[in-house]
Enzyme design. Structure first.
Site, PDB file in Angstrom:
ATOM      1  N   ARG A 187      21.124  20.359  17.898  1.00  0.00           N
ATOM      2  CA  ARG A 187      19.981  20.948  17.208  1.00  0.00           C
ATOM      3  C   ARG A 187      19.066  19.850  16.671  1.00  0.00           C
ATOM      4  O   ARG A 187      19.407  18.658  16.725  1.00  0.00           O
ATOM      5  CB  ARG A 187      20.476  21.846  16.078  1.00  0.00           C
ATOM      6  N   ASP A 253      18.456  22.908  11.146  1.00  0.00           N
ATOM      7  CA  ASP A 253      19.807  22.909  11.708  1.00  0.00           C
ATOM      8  C   ASP A 253      20.081  24.183  12.493  1.00  0.00           C
ATOM      9  O   ASP A 253      21.140  24.310  13.114  1.00  0.00           O
ATOM     10  CB  ASP A 253      20.855  22.738  10.603  1.00  0.00           C
ATOM     11  N   ASN A 254      19.123  25.117  12.504  1.00  0.00           N
ATOM     12  CA  ASN A 254      19.257  26.341  13.299  1.00  0.00           C
ATOM     13  C   ASN A 254      18.302  26.378  14.491  1.00  0.00           C
ATOM     14  O   ASN A 254      18.136  27.426  15.113  1.00  0.00           O
ATOM     15  CB  ASN A 254      19.000  27.581  12.425  1.00  0.00           C
TER      16      ASN A 254
END
Length: 452
Positions: A187, A253-254
């Protein structure tokens, strides 16, 4: 035979990055492994549909290694901006990469977990997943796949027999472990960690890994990587909008480096075309509201560009970033045309149809699912008023890409609104009745067949 010898192609490619990128961990030992959902359609693409239920539970509930793949689970390390605040203390806190395989198209795929136990990155969390959270993620991924959104898929959902306590839902509540099939779990935050640590050597290794294994290019050029990510994430943003989907937590982070959507928490589908519609109750400033998602995804890619300054000059990175809007415009046109059941007329006519449709949806407050159902391959009913005149004219002029011969069109539009999701969960919680859940999955898949 448990593994299809033609389709089962295990990999361990992620280990080539080296142990600075992950921590070797162990899965939690669960009291039970009750299979609640197994996605045989997805499993067939990686040669695992032949597993019987016993072996399925062993691999995806007890995490016995898959032959030829990773022999120990790996919790990935990363940082991230969470609601625009930088956090260097995150990583895989309740999940890990369990295996890697090639799919039928030759793509490198990860089997990643959610709720599989504590890791060095769990902080104060228990590393578990509520059964409700697992049910919601399965429903989200099935609906998004049907609506042509690039998404991870829920491969397995197993109830684990523990009682969990949560502040945001009635407790104690039931527990589960989920396995998702995803085109990588690398990511934006993976790159941010290396930039934070000023680790240029590992950053170069990561760039080369992503280009070679996820984009199929023999290069270590960070600018080339950014250009590819700009294109893939612009398409992701457009697909969210055409689907009427609100992810809810578009932290860096997504954001998957492949532009594939994953990790579904407080997601919702908006009932109407309301740009301010927000999914997460804790998103107090509506940072990730429906209409702000392209902006949020673009901002995340800006953080990738900032991280890549460790390897590249600013000017070519800025030039690559500036292509997000030019990439988004044709992507949203293509995504909307697809959902309308139309093919291209011309760039100008296509844009006009999309703009007229968005304007009419916003002004009329029409239900999104109902409208697209009615618009697909037939004239709009008279019940759509004068605000639809321009869109109606442009729809009638656009060629159909398919007909309404599928049985789905003889029923009612399939939707996944919060009231339906809560009703499905209530049946499970109160009566252990899984029939509404499986019926919804079947209905969503029928819709997906019809739309394609």
């Amino acid at each position: 035979m448990a593994f299809d010898p033609q389709a089962y192609r295990p990999e361990t490619t992620i280990q080539s990055l080296g142990n600075e990128f992950y921590d070797v961990v162990e899965a939690a030992a669960f009291p039970q492994t009750i299979i609640r959902f197994r996605n045989n359609r997805a499993a067939a693409e990686i040669g695992l549909d032949g597993l019987d239920d016993g072996r399925w539970a062993e691999h995806f509930g007890r995490f016995r290694p898959l032959s030829g793949s990773l022999q120990q689970p790996l919790a990935l390390r990363y940082h991230g901006h969470q609601f625009r605040a930088y956090n260097p203390d995150i990583g895989d806190g309740r999940g890990f990469t369990f295996a890697q395989l090639r799919d039928l198209d030759g793509r490198l795929m990860d089997l990643g977990t959610k709720g599989s136990g504590q890791t060095p990155w769990s902080r104060f969390g228990d590393g578990r997943l509520t059964l409700k959270g697992g049910v919601r993620e399965a429903l989200a991924t099935e609906m998004l796949e049907a609506l042509n959104v690039p998404t991870s898929r829920t491969l397995s959902l197993i109830e684990t027999g523990e009682e969990l306590r949560r502040e945001d839902e009635p407790s104690p509540t039931r527990s589960a472990v989920l396995v998702r099939l995803s085109h990588s779990h690398i990511r934006v935050g993976t790159f941010q960690r290396l930039a934070f640590e000023r680790n240029a050597a590992d950053m170069r290794r990561l760039v080369q890994y992503v280009l070679a294994n996820l984009y199929g290019e023999d290069s270590d050029d960070p600018v080339r990587l950014l250009k590819l990510v700009v294109g893939s994430t612009a398409r992701l943003a457009a697909s969210y909008m055409a689907a009427g989907f609100v992810h809810g937590v578009l932290n860096t982070d997504n954001i998957n480096i492949t532009g594939e959507s994953f990790d579904y928490g407080p997601w919702r589908f908006t009932p109407t075309w309301e740009p301010a519609f927000t999914a997460a109750y804790f998103d107090h400033n509506s940072l990730y509201a429906f209409g702000r998602q392209p902006e949020a995804i673009h901002w995340a890619v800006m953080q990738l560009a900032s991280s890549l300054r460790l390897l590249a000059e600013a000017d070519p990175l800025v030039a690559a970033l500036e292509q997000f809007a030019p990439a988004y415009q044709p992507a949203i046109t293509d995504a909307m045309l697809w959902r309308l059941g139309r093919t291209s007329v011309s760039a100008e006519a296509d844009r006009a149809l999309v703009q007229a449709t968005e304007r009419a949806l916003r002004e009329s407050n029409a239900g999104i699912d109902r409208f697209f159902f009615d618009a697909f391959a037939q004239p709009l009913p008279a019940s759509y008023g004068s605000e639809w005149d321009e869109a109606r004219k442009l729809l009638d002029a656009a060629p159909l890409r398919s007909d309404r011969s599928h049985r789905y069109w003889a029923s009612e539009p399939c939707s996944m609104l919060i009231e339906e999701v809560e009703a499905i969960w209530s049946a499970i919680r109160d009566h252990d009745d899984w029939a509404p859940f499986h019926a919804k999955i079947a209905a969503v898949r029928a819709m997906g067949e019809a739309l394609r």
